[in-house]
Scaffold this motif. Structure first.
Motif, PDB file in Angstrom:
ATOM      1  N   LEU A   2       0.621  -1.414   0.092  1.00  0.00           N
ATOM      2  CA  LEU A   2       0.290  -0.255   0.108  1.00  0.00           C
ATOM      3  C   LEU A   2       0.776   1.115  -0.301  1.00  0.00           C
ATOM      4  N   LEU A   3       2.411   0.872   0.716  1.00  0.00           N
ATOM      5  CA  LEU A   3       2.603   2.644   0.889  1.00  0.00           C
ATOM      6  C   LEU A   3       3.551   2.283  -0.849  1.00  0.00           C
ATOM      7  N   VAL A   4       3.924   1.454  -1.538  1.00  0.00           N
ATOM      8  CA  VAL A   4       4.725   1.863  -2.155  1.00  0.00           C
ATOM      9  C   VAL A   4       3.835   2.042  -3.271  1.00  0.00           C
ATOM     10  N   VAL A   5       2.387   1.506  -3.589  1.00  0.00           N
ATOM     11  CA  VAL A   5       0.735   1.838  -4.578  1.00  0.00           C
ATOM     12  C   VAL A   5       1.285   3.337  -4.907  1.00  0.00           C
ATOM     13  N   SER A   6       0.563   3.636  -3.660  1.00  0.00           N
ATOM     14  CA  SER A   6       0.280   5.236  -2.878  1.00  0.00           C
ATOM     15  C   SER A   6       0.765   6.133  -3.653  1.00  0.00           C
ATOM     16  N   GLY A   7       2.565   5.902  -3.163  1.00  0.00           N
ATOM     17  CA  GLY A   7       3.553   6.702  -3.420  1.00  0.00           C
ATOM     18  C   GLY A   7       3.710   6.605  -4.955  1.00  0.00           C
ATOM     19  N   ALA A   8       3.419   5.874  -5.819  1.00  0.00           N
ATOM     20  CA  ALA A   8       3.604   5.961  -6.974  1.00  0.00           C
ATOM     21  C   ALA A   8       2.697   6.476  -7.677  1.00  0.00           C
ATOM     22  N   MET A   9       1.351   6.897  -7.382  1.00  0.00           N
ATOM     23  CA  MET A   9       0.343   7.528  -7.409  1.00  0.00           C
ATOM     24  C   MET A   9       0.301   8.464  -7.392  1.00  0.00           C
ATOM     25  N   LEU A  10       0.925   8.891  -6.057  1.00  0.00           N
ATOM     26  CA  LEU A  10       1.159  10.080  -5.889  1.00  0.00           C
ATOM     27  C   LEU A  10       2.434  11.099  -6.011  1.00  0.00           C
ATOM     28  N   TYR A  11       3.187  10.532  -6.894  1.00  0.00           N
ATOM     29  CA  TYR A  11       4.859  11.180  -7.388  1.00  0.00           C
ATOM     30  C   TYR A  11       4.076  11.091  -9.141  1.00  0.00           C
ATOM     31  N   LEU A  12       3.450  10.354  -9.789  1.00  0.00           N
ATOM     32  CA  LEU A  12       2.917  10.686 -11.365  1.00  0.00           C
ATOM     33  C   LEU A  12       1.693  11.366 -10.707  1.00  0.00           C
ATOM     34  N   GLY A  13       0.930  12.191  -9.767  1.00  0.00           N
ATOM     35  CA  GLY A  13      -0.255  12.897  -9.693  1.00  0.00           C
ATOM     36  C   GLY A  13      -1.460  11.821 -10.270  1.00  0.00           C
ATOM     37  N   TYR A  14      -1.688  10.900 -10.122  1.00  0.00           N
ATOM     38  CA  TYR A  14      -2.751  10.181 -10.793  1.00  0.00           C
ATOM     39  C   TYR A  14      -3.957   9.681  -9.268  1.00  0.00           C
ATOM     40  N   GLY A  15      -4.788   9.641  -9.855  1.00  0.00           N
ATOM     41  CA  GLY A  15      -6.336  10.092  -8.754  1.00  0.00           C
ATOM     42  C   GLY A  15      -6.087  11.202  -7.583  1.00  0.00           C
ATOM     43  N   SER A  16      -6.645  10.848  -6.831  1.00  0.00           N
ATOM     44  CA  SER A  16      -7.014  12.380  -6.242  1.00  0.00           C
ATOM     45  C   SER A  16      -5.497  12.962  -4.867  1.00  0.00           C
ATOM     46  N   ASP A  17      -4.777  13.851  -5.076  1.00  0.00           N
ATOM     47  CA  ASP A  17      -3.545  13.657  -4.321  1.00  0.00           C
ATOM     48  C   ASP A  17      -4.079  13.730  -2.999  1.00  0.00           C
ATOM     49  N   ARG A  18      -5.359  14.135  -2.422  1.00  0.00           N
ATOM     50  CA  ARG A  18      -4.935  14.340  -0.523  1.00  0.00           C
ATOM     51  C   ARG A  18      -5.332  13.073  -0.435  1.00  0.00           C
ATOM     52  N   PHE A  19      -5.863  12.184  -0.646  1.00  0.00           N
ATOM     53  CA  PHE A  19      -7.187  11.005   0.066  1.00  0.00           C
ATOM     54  C   PHE A  19      -5.082  10.351  -0.979  1.00  0.00           C
ATOM     55  N   ASN A  20      -4.086  10.365  -1.324  1.00  0.00           N
ATOM     56  CA  ASN A  20      -2.990   9.282  -1.867  1.00  0.00           C
ATOM     57  C   ASN A  20      -2.290   9.774  -0.887  1.00  0.00           C
ATOM     58  N   VAL A  21      -1.976  10.935  -0.033  1.00  0.00           N
ATOM     59  CA  VAL A  21      -1.450  11.183   0.758  1.00  0.00           C
ATOM     60  C   VAL A  21      -1.356  10.685   1.738  1.00  0.00           C
ATOM     61  N   PHE A  22      -3.272  10.137   1.858  1.00  0.00           N
ATOM     62  CA  PHE A  22      -2.914  10.249   3.420  1.00  0.00           C
ATOM     63  C   PHE A  22      -2.964   8.907   3.240  1.00  0.00           C
ATOM     64  N   LEU A  23      -3.381   7.802   3.019  1.00  0.00           N
ATOM     65  CA  LEU A  23      -3.259   6.564   2.186  1.00  0.00           C
ATOM     66  C   LEU A  23      -1.574   6.440   2.501  1.00  0.00           C
ATOM     67  N   PHE A  24      -0.590   7.160   1.387  1.00  0.00           N
ATOM     68  CA  PHE A  24       0.798   7.027   1.687  1.00  0.00           C
ATOM     69  C   PHE A  24       1.457   7.283   3.232  1.00  0.00           C
ATOM     70  N   VAL A  25       1.199   8.154   3.984  1.00  0.00           N
ATOM     71  CA  VAL A  25       1.546   8.178   5.103  1.00  0.00           C
ATOM     72  C   VAL A  25       0.510   8.068   6.273  1.00  0.00           C
ATOM     73  N   ALA A  26      -0.979   7.732   5.782  1.00  0.00           N
ATOM     74  CA  ALA A  26      -0.482   5.868   7.172  1.00  0.00           C
ATOM     75  C   ALA A  26      -0.385   4.950   7.038  1.00  0.00           C
ATOM     76  N   ALA A  27      -0.170   4.277   5.680  1.00  0.00           N
ATOM     77  CA  ALA A  27       0.632   3.062   5.761  1.00  0.00           C
ATOM     78  C   ALA A  27       2.069   3.248   6.122  1.00  0.00           C
ATOM     79  N   GLY A  28       2.501   4.587   5.606  1.00  0.00           N
ATOM     80  CA  GLY A  28       4.316   4.739   6.428  1.00  0.00           C
ATOM     81  C   GLY A  28       4.396   4.590   7.544  1.00  0.00           C
TER      82      GLY A  28
END
Length: 266
Positions: free
Chosen positions: A30-56
């Protein structure tokens, strides 16, 4: 199963005792996938940040407790392996509410990396007082190492590419690790910093320590609500952050992105 001199189980440990759990591997995915989506700007940035930080943050809680357990195992306590502490399974660490849910809640509402619950260590099996102190030191040291590692891209000037919310989230993750390490090193009974000095105390001091230890975490949390102490705490955090090159402005933006349920100008 035979037992050693200090009550620790002796014998060949199964490989499963050291194998990362599927739950931990899922958190990493989840950390890797949400981080990749966030880096590439795919989907909602704010929700991806939430997933990325919560998983991390959850992964870092596992690494914190694993560091305690691994050091205890190296120091002579085999029980930590039998209890599943070396599998990085967050459900194995003391109590899911105290070790995972409560720290996540503090991140959600306050952006502070609250220390989680600790693994149960058979201190009688640890071979020396120095090693016993090292067991307590290992957890917050892992948080500090993660803070430095997460800050490294900024000190190397690698944050020019990709989606800005990714770098803001990464800075916020580093900030959380830094707050966790500072809180954990506070010499409060029942917290890692207090447990670090415990082996060196006199019997009288140990008795007083043991009376306070069950309430140490609650006392620490209560102290953070004092404006003066809260100010001192963040002053230390920001000073260390400046020393390691943490961009606190970006970390603040990362916290704003992380709270995706709030109205924001981002």
């Amino acid at each position: 199963m035979s037992y050693g001199r200090y009550g620790s189980r002796v014998g060949r440990l199964p490989r499963e005792a050291f194998r990362p759990s599927m739950l931990f591997l899922g958190l990493l995915a989840l950390l890797v996938v949400s981080g990749a989506m966030l880096y590439l700007g795919y989907g909602s940035d704010r929700f991806n940040v939430f997933l990325f930080v919560a998983a991390g943050w959850t992964v870092s809680l596992c690494l914190h407790e694993y560091s305690h357990a691994l050091t205890a195992f190296k120091g002579g306590d085999d029980d930590v392996a039998h209890r599943g502490y070396l599998t990085l399974n967050p459900l194995k660490y003391t109590h899911p509410l105290l070790s995972i849910v409560l720290p996540l809640l503090f991140v959600l509402i306050g952006g502070i990396g609250l220390p989680g619950g600790a693994v149960w260590v058979n201190h009688a099996a640890i071979r020396s007082r120095f090693m016993d102190s090292l067991v307590s030191f290992a957890g917050p040291a892992a948080n500090l190492a993660l803070a430095i590692l997460l800050t490294l891209p900024f000190t190397l000037g690698l944050d020019s590419g990709g989606n800005y919310p990714f770098w803001a989230a990464l800075a916020f993750m580093a900030f959380l690790q830094l707050t966790a390490s500072v809180l954990n090193f506070v010499p409060m009974p029942g917290v890692d910093g207090g447990n670090l000095v415990y082996p060196w105390l006199s019997p009288e001091w140990k008795r007083g320590f043991n009376h306070v230890a069950p309430f140490g975490m609650l006392i620490l949390i209560a102290l953070l609500f004092s404006p003066r102490i809260n100010g001192w705490f963040f002053s230390v955090v920001y000073t260390i952050g400046d020393l390691i090159g943490l961009p606190t402005g970006q970390a603040s933006d990362g916290f704003s992105y992380f709270q995706f349920w709030r109205t924001s100008g981002f």
